[in-house]
Write a protein that holds these residues in place. Structure first.
Motif, PDB file in Angstrom:
ATOM      1  N   ALA A 198      41.736  -6.967  53.667  1.00  0.00           N
ATOM      2  CA  ALA A 198      42.237  -7.166  55.027  1.00  0.00           C
ATOM      3  C   ALA A 198      42.712  -5.888  55.705  1.00  0.00           C
ATOM      4  O   ALA A 198      42.645  -5.768  56.918  1.00  0.00           O
ATOM      5  CB  ALA A 198      43.362  -8.191  55.009  1.00  0.00           C
ATOM      6  N   HIS A 199      43.206  -4.927  54.938  1.00  0.00           N
ATOM      7  CA  HIS A 199      43.792  -3.721  55.534  1.00  0.00           C
ATOM      8  C   HIS A 199      43.364  -2.457  54.788  1.00  0.00           C
ATOM      9  O   HIS A 199      44.148  -1.858  54.057  1.00  0.00           O
ATOM     10  CB  HIS A 199      45.323  -3.830  55.545  1.00  0.00           C
ATOM     11  CG  HIS A 199      45.820  -4.932  56.404  1.00  0.00           C
ATOM     12  ND1 HIS A 199      46.055  -6.195  55.927  1.00  0.00           N
ATOM     13  CD2 HIS A 199      46.097  -4.974  57.721  1.00  0.00           C
ATOM     14  CE1 HIS A 199      46.469  -6.963  56.916  1.00  0.00           C
ATOM     15  NE2 HIS A 199      46.501  -6.248  58.017  1.00  0.00           N
ATOM     16  N   PRO A 200      42.121  -2.019  54.987  1.00  0.00           N
ATOM     17  CA  PRO A 200      41.679  -0.792  54.306  1.00  0.00           C
ATOM     18  C   PRO A 200      42.404   0.435  54.845  1.00  0.00           C
ATOM     19  O   PRO A 200      42.791   0.482  56.017  1.00  0.00           O
ATOM     20  CB  PRO A 200      40.190  -0.726  54.643  1.00  0.00           C
ATOM     21  CG  PRO A 200      40.065  -1.491  55.927  1.00  0.00           C
ATOM     22  CD  PRO A 200      41.112  -2.578  55.868  1.00  0.00           C
ATOM     23  N   GLY A 250      35.006   8.746  60.883  1.00  0.00           N
ATOM     24  CA  GLY A 250      35.947   8.028  60.038  1.00  0.00           C
ATOM     25  C   GLY A 250      37.326   7.849  60.619  1.00  0.00           C
ATOM     26  O   GLY A 250      37.771   8.606  61.487  1.00  0.00           O
ATOM     27  N   LEU A 251      37.962   6.812  60.112  1.00  0.00           N
ATOM     28  CA  LEU A 251      39.383   6.554  60.317  1.00  0.00           C
ATOM     29  C   LEU A 251      40.008   6.661  58.938  1.00  0.00           C
ATOM     30  O   LEU A 251      39.600   5.944  58.016  1.00  0.00           O
ATOM     31  CB  LEU A 251      39.606   5.156  60.893  1.00  0.00           C
ATOM     32  CG  LEU A 251      39.048   4.921  62.292  1.00  0.00           C
ATOM     33  CD1 LEU A 251      38.908   3.433  62.565  1.00  0.00           C
ATOM     34  CD2 LEU A 251      39.969   5.575  63.320  1.00  0.00           C
ATOM     35  N   HIS A 302      52.636   1.298  61.395  1.00  0.00           N
ATOM     36  CA  HIS A 302      52.956   2.190  62.504  1.00  0.00           C
ATOM     37  C   HIS A 302      51.822   2.285  63.531  1.00  0.00           C
ATOM     38  O   HIS A 302      51.997   2.879  64.596  1.00  0.00           O
ATOM     39  CB  HIS A 302      53.319   3.577  61.990  1.00  0.00           C
ATOM     40  CG  HIS A 302      54.520   3.566  61.103  1.00  0.00           C
ATOM     41  ND1 HIS A 302      55.785   3.279  61.563  1.00  0.00           N
ATOM     42  CD2 HIS A 302      54.641   3.766  59.771  1.00  0.00           C
ATOM     43  CE1 HIS A 302      56.646   3.309  60.559  1.00  0.00           C
ATOM     44  NE2 HIS A 302      55.978   3.609  59.458  1.00  0.00           N
ATOM     45  N   GLY A 303      50.676   1.730  63.184  1.00  0.00           N
ATOM     46  CA  GLY A 303      49.556   1.694  64.120  1.00  0.00           C
ATOM     47  C   GLY A 303      48.867   3.019  64.340  1.00  0.00           C
ATOM     48  O   GLY A 303      48.409   3.306  65.452  1.00  0.00           O
ATOM     49  N   VAL A 304      48.760   3.832  63.281  1.00  0.00           N
ATOM     50  CA  VAL A 304      48.184   5.172  63.421  1.00  0.00           C
ATOM     51  C   VAL A 304      47.104   5.425  62.370  1.00  0.00           C
ATOM     52  O   VAL A 304      47.073   4.783  61.328  1.00  0.00           O
ATOM     53  CB  VAL A 304      49.265   6.266  63.330  1.00  0.00           C
ATOM     54  CG1 VAL A 304      50.293   6.114  64.435  1.00  0.00           C
ATOM     55  CG2 VAL A 304      49.943   6.250  61.978  1.00  0.00           C
ATOM     56  N   ALA A 305      46.240   6.380  62.678  1.00  0.00           N
ATOM     57  CA  ALA A 305      45.213   6.820  61.729  1.00  0.00           C
ATOM     58  C   ALA A 305      44.801   8.243  62.071  1.00  0.00           C
ATOM     59  O   ALA A 305      44.961   8.703  63.202  1.00  0.00           O
ATOM     60  CB  ALA A 305      43.996   5.897  61.759  1.00  0.00           C
ATOM     61  N   LEU A 306      44.259   8.928  61.083  1.00  0.00           N
ATOM     62  CA  LEU A 306      43.682  10.261  61.227  1.00  0.00           C
ATOM     63  C   LEU A 306      42.177  10.088  61.391  1.00  0.00           C
ATOM     64  O   LEU A 306      41.577   9.259  60.705  1.00  0.00           O
ATOM     65  CB  LEU A 306      43.992  11.089  59.982  1.00  0.00           C
ATOM     66  CG  LEU A 306      43.446  12.499  59.904  1.00  0.00           C
ATOM     67  CD1 LEU A 306      44.116  13.385  60.948  1.00  0.00           C
ATOM     68  CD2 LEU A 306      43.672  13.064  58.507  1.00  0.00           C
ATOM     69  N   THR A 307      41.568  10.848  62.285  1.00  0.00           N
ATOM     70  CA  THR A 307      40.133  10.696  62.520  1.00  0.00           C
ATOM     71  C   THR A 307      39.360  11.947  62.150  1.00  0.00           C
ATOM     72  O   THR A 307      39.909  13.052  62.112  1.00  0.00           O
ATOM     73  CB  THR A 307      39.843  10.358  63.997  1.00  0.00           C
ATOM     74  OG1 THR A 307      40.233  11.457  64.827  1.00  0.00           O
ATOM     75  CG2 THR A 307      40.570   9.102  64.432  1.00  0.00           C
ATOM     76  N   GLU A 313      40.890  -1.718  69.765  1.00  0.00           N
ATOM     77  CA  GLU A 313      40.582  -3.110  70.107  1.00  0.00           C
ATOM     78  C   GLU A 313      40.422  -4.020  68.895  1.00  0.00           C
ATOM     79  O   GLU A 313      40.770  -5.200  68.959  1.00  0.00           O
ATOM     80  CB  GLU A 313      39.323  -3.178  70.967  1.00  0.00           C
ATOM     81  CG  GLU A 313      39.495  -2.520  72.322  1.00  0.00           C
ATOM     82  CD  GLU A 313      38.222  -2.511  73.156  1.00  0.00           C
ATOM     83  OE1 GLU A 313      37.230  -3.167  72.763  1.00  0.00           O
ATOM     84  OE2 GLU A 313      38.219  -1.827  74.199  1.00  0.00           O
ATOM     85  N   VAL A 314      39.886  -3.495  67.809  1.00  0.00           N
ATOM     86  CA  VAL A 314      39.638  -4.334  66.639  1.00  0.00           C
ATOM     87  C   VAL A 314      40.782  -4.240  65.632  1.00  0.00           C
ATOM     88  O   VAL A 314      41.305  -5.263  65.183  1.00  0.00           O
ATOM     89  CB  VAL A 314      38.290  -3.974  65.969  1.00  0.00           C
ATOM     90  CG1 VAL A 314      38.062  -4.787  64.708  1.00  0.00           C
ATOM     91  CG2 VAL A 314      37.146  -4.181  66.956  1.00  0.00           C
ATOM     92  N   LEU A 315      41.178  -3.019  65.300  1.00  0.00           N
ATOM     93  CA  LEU A 315      42.240  -2.847  64.303  1.00  0.00           C
ATOM     94  C   LEU A 315      43.636  -2.965  64.903  1.00  0.00           C
ATOM     95  O   LEU A 315      44.605  -3.141  64.165  1.00  0.00           O
ATOM     96  CB  LEU A 315      42.099  -1.489  63.602  1.00  0.00           C
ATOM     97  CG  LEU A 315      40.800  -1.249  62.845  1.00  0.00           C
ATOM     98  CD1 LEU A 315      40.821   0.124  62.186  1.00  0.00           C
ATOM     99  CD2 LEU A 315      40.535  -2.344  61.820  1.00  0.00           C
ATOM    100  N   GLY A 316      43.742  -2.838  66.208  1.00  0.00           N
ATOM    101  CA  GLY A 316      45.051  -2.931  66.854  1.00  0.00           C
ATOM    102  C   GLY A 316      45.907  -1.693  66.696  1.00  0.00           C
ATOM    103  O   GLY A 316      47.125  -1.746  66.880  1.00  0.00           O
TER     104      GLY A 316
END
Length: 179
Positions: free
Chosen positions: A62-64, A83-84, A91-96, A124-127
């Protein structure tokens, strides 16, 4: 929309070991490709790249914490990876990160489109609410690509990474979802 997440020039599709691994192995071992990106410069074996693909292609749950797409032209040619990484759902963050492998595919807007589609997917998809990217200060093409995809510069970190004989400055870029 066809298979994957489509933009104006590219489509982000799930990694397929049979279809994408050979190109990825070539790109991560190509000094011209890795010259301006944070990764690279350490030889990657076929087995190591296969392990990476096995991990990225396995059921993620559910949460990769990492999601990597193959970047294909709308005609289906595999030209890169987007990539993400280090996804933090709390926290709603990712490195790209983005790699456009073939030299003849660079400078045509594919990277900008891939980054834009990836951003849309993340928001939109992962929020997620914020994406960050670190770019070598001298990598004008990547900085321009990220700016066109909605990122803005928020910091410069001097001598952040050792790369090919010198410590390199990086620019921290951020894209934020509209509230």
């Amino acid at each position: 929309m066809g298979y994957g997440w489509e933009g104006e020039k590219v489509r982000l599709v799930p990694l397929d070991k049979e279809k994408h691994a050979a190109n990825a192995l070539l790109w991560v071992n190509d000094p011209d490709v890795t010259e301006t990106i944070l990764s690279g410069d350490i030889p990657t074996t076929r087995l190591a790249e296969e392990d990476f693909f096995e991990k990225m292609c396995a059921p993620a749950g559910a949460h990769p914490s990492d999601i990597v797409f193959a970047v294909e032209t709308l005609e289906g040619e595999h030209i890169g990876l987007a990539g993400l990484h280090r996804i933090d759902y709390r926290h709603g963050v990712a490195l790209t990160g983005t790699i456009i492998g073939p030299a003849e595919s660079r400078g045509k807007g594919y990277g900008t489109d891939a980054a834009s589609v990836r951003t849309r997917y993340a928001f939109e998809v992962l929020g997620l609410r914020m994406l960050t990217s670190e770019v070598f200060a001298e990598n004008a093409a990547s900085l321009k690509m990220l700016q066109r995809a909605g990122y803005r510069e928020v910091a410069r970190i001097p001598r952040r990474y050792w790369k090919r004989g010198a410590f390199r400055d990086v620019v921290l870029m951020v894209a934020e979802r509209e509230p």
